[in-house]
Design a protein around this motif. Sequence first.
Motif, PDB file in Angstrom:
ATOM      1  N   PRO A 180       0.823  -1.220   0.000  1.00  0.00           N
ATOM      2  CA  PRO A 180       0.000   0.000   0.000  1.00  0.00           C
ATOM      3  C   PRO A 180       0.856   1.269   0.000  1.00  0.00           C
ATOM      4  N   LEU A 181       1.872   1.309   0.838  1.00  0.00           N
ATOM      5  CA  LEU A 181       2.709   2.510   0.896  1.00  0.00           C
ATOM      6  C   LEU A 181       3.538   2.678  -0.365  1.00  0.00           C
ATOM      7  N   THR A 182       4.117   1.594  -0.876  1.00  0.00           N
ATOM      8  CA  THR A 182       4.925   1.742  -2.094  1.00  0.00           C
ATOM      9  C   THR A 182       4.057   2.205  -3.265  1.00  0.00           C
ATOM     10  N   THR A 183       2.815   1.755  -3.292  1.00  0.00           N
ATOM     11  CA  THR A 183       1.888   2.186  -4.348  1.00  0.00           C
ATOM     12  C   THR A 183       1.583   3.675  -4.216  1.00  0.00           C
ATOM     13  N   VAL A 184       1.293   4.121  -3.006  1.00  0.00           N
ATOM     14  CA  VAL A 184       1.025   5.545  -2.768  1.00  0.00           C
ATOM     15  C   VAL A 184       2.254   6.378  -3.127  1.00  0.00           C
ATOM     16  N   CYS A 185       3.436   5.905  -2.752  1.00  0.00           N
ATOM     17  CA  CYS A 185       4.667   6.630  -3.088  1.00  0.00           C
ATOM     18  C   CYS A 185       4.855   6.731  -4.598  1.00  0.00           C
ATOM     19  N   ASP A 186       4.503   5.683  -5.331  1.00  0.00           N
ATOM     20  CA  ASP A 186       4.585   5.732  -6.794  1.00  0.00           C
ATOM     21  C   ASP A 186       3.689   6.838  -7.350  1.00  0.00           C
ATOM     22  N   VAL A 187       2.469   6.929  -6.828  1.00  0.00           N
ATOM     23  CA  VAL A 187       1.539   7.952  -7.313  1.00  0.00           C
ATOM     24  C   VAL A 187       2.049   9.347  -6.942  1.00  0.00           C
ATOM     25  N   LEU A 188       2.513   9.522  -5.714  1.00  0.00           N
ATOM     26  CA  LEU A 188       3.054  10.820  -5.321  1.00  0.00           C
ATOM     27  C   LEU A 188       4.247  11.195  -6.194  1.00  0.00           C
ATOM     28  N   ASP A 191       4.763  10.203  -9.288  1.00  0.00           N
ATOM     29  CA  ASP A 191       4.231  10.549 -10.607  1.00  0.00           C
ATOM     30  C   ASP A 191       3.721  11.981 -10.661  1.00  0.00           C
ATOM     31  N   HIS A 192       3.271  12.503  -9.526  1.00  0.00           N
ATOM     32  CA  HIS A 192       2.744  13.871  -9.449  1.00  0.00           C
ATOM     33  C   HIS A 192       3.801  14.872  -8.964  1.00  0.00           C
ATOM     34  N   GLY A 193       5.043  14.422  -8.804  1.00  0.00           N
ATOM     35  CA  GLY A 193       6.113  15.306  -8.355  1.00  0.00           C
ATOM     36  C   GLY A 193       5.978  15.720  -6.896  1.00  0.00           C
ATOM     37  N   LYS A 194       5.314  14.917  -6.079  1.00  0.00           N
ATOM     38  CA  LYS A 194       5.043  15.260  -4.680  1.00  0.00           C
ATOM     39  C   LYS A 194       5.823  14.410  -3.679  1.00  0.00           C
ATOM     40  N   LEU A 195       6.514  13.408  -4.131  1.00  0.00           N
ATOM     41  CA  LEU A 195       7.171  12.475  -3.220  1.00  0.00           C
ATOM     42  C   LEU A 195       8.281  13.136  -2.399  1.00  0.00           C
ATOM     43  N   ASN A 196       9.157  13.890  -3.038  1.00  0.00           N
ATOM     44  CA  ASN A 196      10.314  14.462  -2.342  1.00  0.00           C
ATOM     45  C   ASN A 196       9.939  15.456  -1.258  1.00  0.00           C
ATOM     46  N   ASP A 197       8.802  16.118  -1.396  1.00  0.00           N
ATOM     47  CA  ASP A 197       8.375  17.113  -0.407  1.00  0.00           C
ATOM     48  C   ASP A 197       7.445  16.534   0.646  1.00  0.00           C
ATOM     49  N   SER A 198       7.145  15.248   0.552  1.00  0.00           N
ATOM     50  CA  SER A 198       6.217  14.616   1.493  1.00  0.00           C
ATOM     51  C   SER A 198       6.958  14.094   2.717  1.00  0.00           C
ATOM     52  N   LEU A 199       6.273  14.137   3.853  1.00  0.00           N
ATOM     53  CA  LEU A 199       6.764  13.501   5.077  1.00  0.00           C
ATOM     54  C   LEU A 199       6.086  12.142   5.141  1.00  0.00           C
ATOM     55  N   ILE A 200       6.879  11.063   5.176  1.00  0.00           N
ATOM     56  CA  ILE A 200       6.333   9.711   5.140  1.00  0.00           C
ATOM     57  C   ILE A 200       6.859   8.935   6.345  1.00  0.00           C
ATOM     58  N   MET A 201       5.919   8.372   7.111  1.00  0.00           N
ATOM     59  CA  MET A 201       6.277   7.649   8.331  1.00  0.00           C
ATOM     60  C   MET A 201       5.479   6.354   8.414  1.00  0.00           C
ATOM     61  N   GLY A 202       6.070   5.333   9.018  1.00  0.00           N
ATOM     62  CA  GLY A 202       5.403   4.053   9.204  1.00  0.00           C
ATOM     63  C   GLY A 202       5.119   3.787  10.674  1.00  0.00           C
ATOM     64  N   GLY A 203       4.412   2.703  10.926  1.00  0.00           N
ATOM     65  CA  GLY A 203       4.056   2.343  12.291  1.00  0.00           C
ATOM     66  C   GLY A 203       2.885   3.152  12.809  1.00  0.00           C
ATOM     67  N   MET A 204       2.016   3.536  11.921  1.00  0.00           N
ATOM     68  CA  MET A 204       0.903   4.430  12.229  1.00  0.00           C
ATOM     69  C   MET A 204       0.099   3.966  13.437  1.00  0.00           C
ATOM     70  N   ASN A 205      -0.176   4.927  14.327  1.00  0.00           N
ATOM     71  CA  ASN A 205      -1.076   4.676  15.439  1.00  0.00           C
ATOM     72  C   ASN A 205      -1.902   5.938  15.690  1.00  0.00           C
TER      73      ASN A 205
END
Length: 144
Positions: free
Chosen positions: A73-81, A83-97
Amino acid sequence: MKYLLLVSHGDFSSGLKQTLSMFSGDVINSVIAVGLKPNEGSPLLKSRVESIISKLPNSSEFVVLADIIGGSPLTTVCDVLNDHGKLNDSLIMGGMNFSMALTAVMSKDSMKNDELKAKILAEAKQAIKVLDIVKTSETSDDDI
């Protein structure tokens, strides 16, 4: 506008969004929940995420919380971001609670990503506790 994007396997992200709505008021409108459904492949998830992201303004920024780093799920979302030029400026974290998500949704618009990352991590760590139940000896009728 900065969006909080909750990403998970199954319905975890949508359930978390529902719970956040009880605490966050109108800011919940900037929360997007996507989950990889059972028996759904990454291409269908990518199509759903693409549809969501393409409807947002070009100036949109993203804080992404995922159930696990490295999951499809995360790798798919990262691919879309990406594709839209938004990945590098995004804050991405795992272990969501819940603590991470509540901190992110309430602070995302007032903090830069570096500050937000530190605050989210601190809140997540602070929230993990063991509830110690102290047992007391039972009182007898004679003690009253």
